[in-house]
Scaffold this active site. Sequence first.
Site, PDB file in Angstrom:
ATOM      1  N   VAL A 171       8.215  -9.317 -40.153  1.00 28.12           N
ATOM      2  CA  VAL A 171       7.223  -8.891 -41.149  1.00 28.12           C
ATOM      3  C   VAL A 171       6.124  -9.954 -41.087  1.00 28.12           C
ATOM      4  O   VAL A 171       6.352 -11.118 -41.394  1.00 28.12           O
ATOM      5  CB  VAL A 171       7.826  -8.794 -42.564  1.00 28.12           C
ATOM      6  CG1 VAL A 171       6.715  -8.592 -43.591  1.00 28.12           C
ATOM      7  CG2 VAL A 171       8.808  -7.623 -42.628  1.00 28.12           C
ATOM      8  N   PRO A 172       4.917  -9.565 -40.619  1.00 27.51           N
ATOM      9  CA  PRO A 172       3.930 -10.558 -40.184  1.00 27.51           C
ATOM     10  C   PRO A 172       3.171 -11.228 -41.330  1.00 27.51           C
ATOM     11  O   PRO A 172       1.961 -11.036 -41.480  1.00 27.51           O
ATOM     12  CB  PRO A 172       2.987  -9.737 -39.302  1.00 27.51           C
ATOM     13  CG  PRO A 172       3.050  -8.363 -39.897  1.00 27.51           C
ATOM     14  CD  PRO A 172       4.450  -8.190 -40.426  1.00 27.51           C
ATOM     15  N   CYS A 173       3.860 -12.061 -42.125  1.00 25.80           N
ATOM     16  CA  CYS A 173       3.162 -12.777 -43.196  1.00 25.80           C
ATOM     17  C   CYS A 173       2.156 -13.770 -42.609  1.00 25.80           C
ATOM     18  O   CYS A 173       1.242 -14.211 -43.298  1.00 25.80           O
ATOM     19  CB  CYS A 173       4.162 -13.477 -44.111  1.00 25.80           C
ATOM     20  SG  CYS A 173       5.240 -14.631 -43.263  1.00 25.80           S
ATOM     21  N   HIS A 174       2.307 -14.097 -41.296  1.00 22.81           N
ATOM     22  CA  HIS A 174       1.341 -15.020 -40.681  1.00 22.81           C
ATOM     23  C   HIS A 174      -0.035 -14.381 -40.521  1.00 22.81           C
ATOM     24  O   HIS A 174      -1.001 -15.073 -40.230  1.00 22.81           O
ATOM     25  CB  HIS A 174       1.867 -15.501 -39.321  1.00 22.81           C
ATOM     26  CG  HIS A 174       2.121 -14.395 -38.350  1.00 22.81           C
ATOM     27  ND1 HIS A 174       3.331 -13.723 -38.277  1.00 22.81           N
ATOM     28  CD2 HIS A 174       1.327 -13.811 -37.412  1.00 22.81           C
ATOM     29  CE1 HIS A 174       3.261 -12.794 -37.333  1.00 22.81           C
ATOM     30  NE2 HIS A 174       2.060 -12.827 -36.802  1.00 22.81           N
TER      31      HIS A 174
END
Lengths: 169, 246
Positions: free
Chosen positions: B161-164
Amino acid sequence: MERVVRKDEAAFGELVERYGGRLLAVARRLLGSRADAEDAVQRALMQCYLGAGGYQPRWALSTWLYRIVTNACVDELRRRGVRTAHAGAGDEEPAAFARPADAGRRIDVGRALERVPREARVLLTLHYVDGLSNGELASIRGISVNTVKSQLARGKAILRRALEEGGRG
Amino acid sequence: MNIDLTMDGRRADRFDAMVAEYFGPEGVPAGFAGGVLARAAARQTAAAGLLDRLAVHATPRGVSLIRPGEQAVAEGAAARKWVERARLELSEYLLGQRSFFSVPVDLSAAPEFQQKVLGAAAAIPFGEAQPYAWVAGRIGHPRAVRAVGTALGRNPVPLIVPCHRVLRSDGAVGGYIFGVDVKQDLLDLERTTPVLEGCATTRIVCRVGCVHGRRMRSDSRVIFASVEDARSVGYRPCRVCKPAAA
């Protein structure tokens, strides 16, 4: 090439020496700026080096290199499409050519090329930079020779029309 | 008639000369090959380094937690399968050979608010980024920017899950569980990883990382800028990864 597959750095240097100029020319004409061209060719060559095992001896080495560099440039064009859609502006560099006397002409061709659809533009660039045959162009872009012929014909017609219009204006 | 033909001939010569001149060769700068080798080494080191210092945990439903630490063997065949697949996909992703994850995630332990935040983060396309305020707006809590930051900071499955892809509004990178440098590296990596690839043998265009693409021979790989471009030269979109919908 056998040596590059074995990750021989000197062999890799020779390969860059031999093909670098033509690869940079393709990238420069597709991307517009020298800095973007160097970045794209470096990334492409990095992939060649990291995945050098992907090379098939039945291919001409130049065909394989053009494939990988063209892939990197086309992907850069995709990103620009996304960026342009978001920001509403491109970042071309039309005025940076060396000889002032030719600058006008070069910009004419550059602008005219922008009117050619992307896939045809890629084929035209490869065709003009290194005089590659239709068969080589087909291998580089993974398409049929007939598609190469029709795309080149269409691209040239659009380019010619754009240049003639520009000349009159 | 003859005069017209001559005119056309001359015009064609001028056209060819103009175009040929435009496509002239370029010089190769000094140290070019060395620069490539340095970049290749850095990419390999960064990918192996991150993968070595993270542990993937899973339930039978999917990947449930990714944290710094040493990988342990998961309990149960189903969980083991997800851990294995996640590590393979992460490795491909970090080497720039994958643009999406297909391994399932199990976020059932996360509170409802956090699930919404993670859902919004997952909607940010590969290679792009949005500010924390964008996520807050998207889940209907435009003033909960700080809470969004906290929820992303506790993202149970970072990378997948691309929180970056969520940054501060002033453009600063913001925090990251694996460190700010890794966050910046991931953004740079995604900026240079292709998204659409065609297979020259089947004439099918896929999202990079599709199962179909993984079976593709590397000399069949052709990158496209859009599904429309691919169609224009005789390719059709893959029915598995549905690149037109991405």
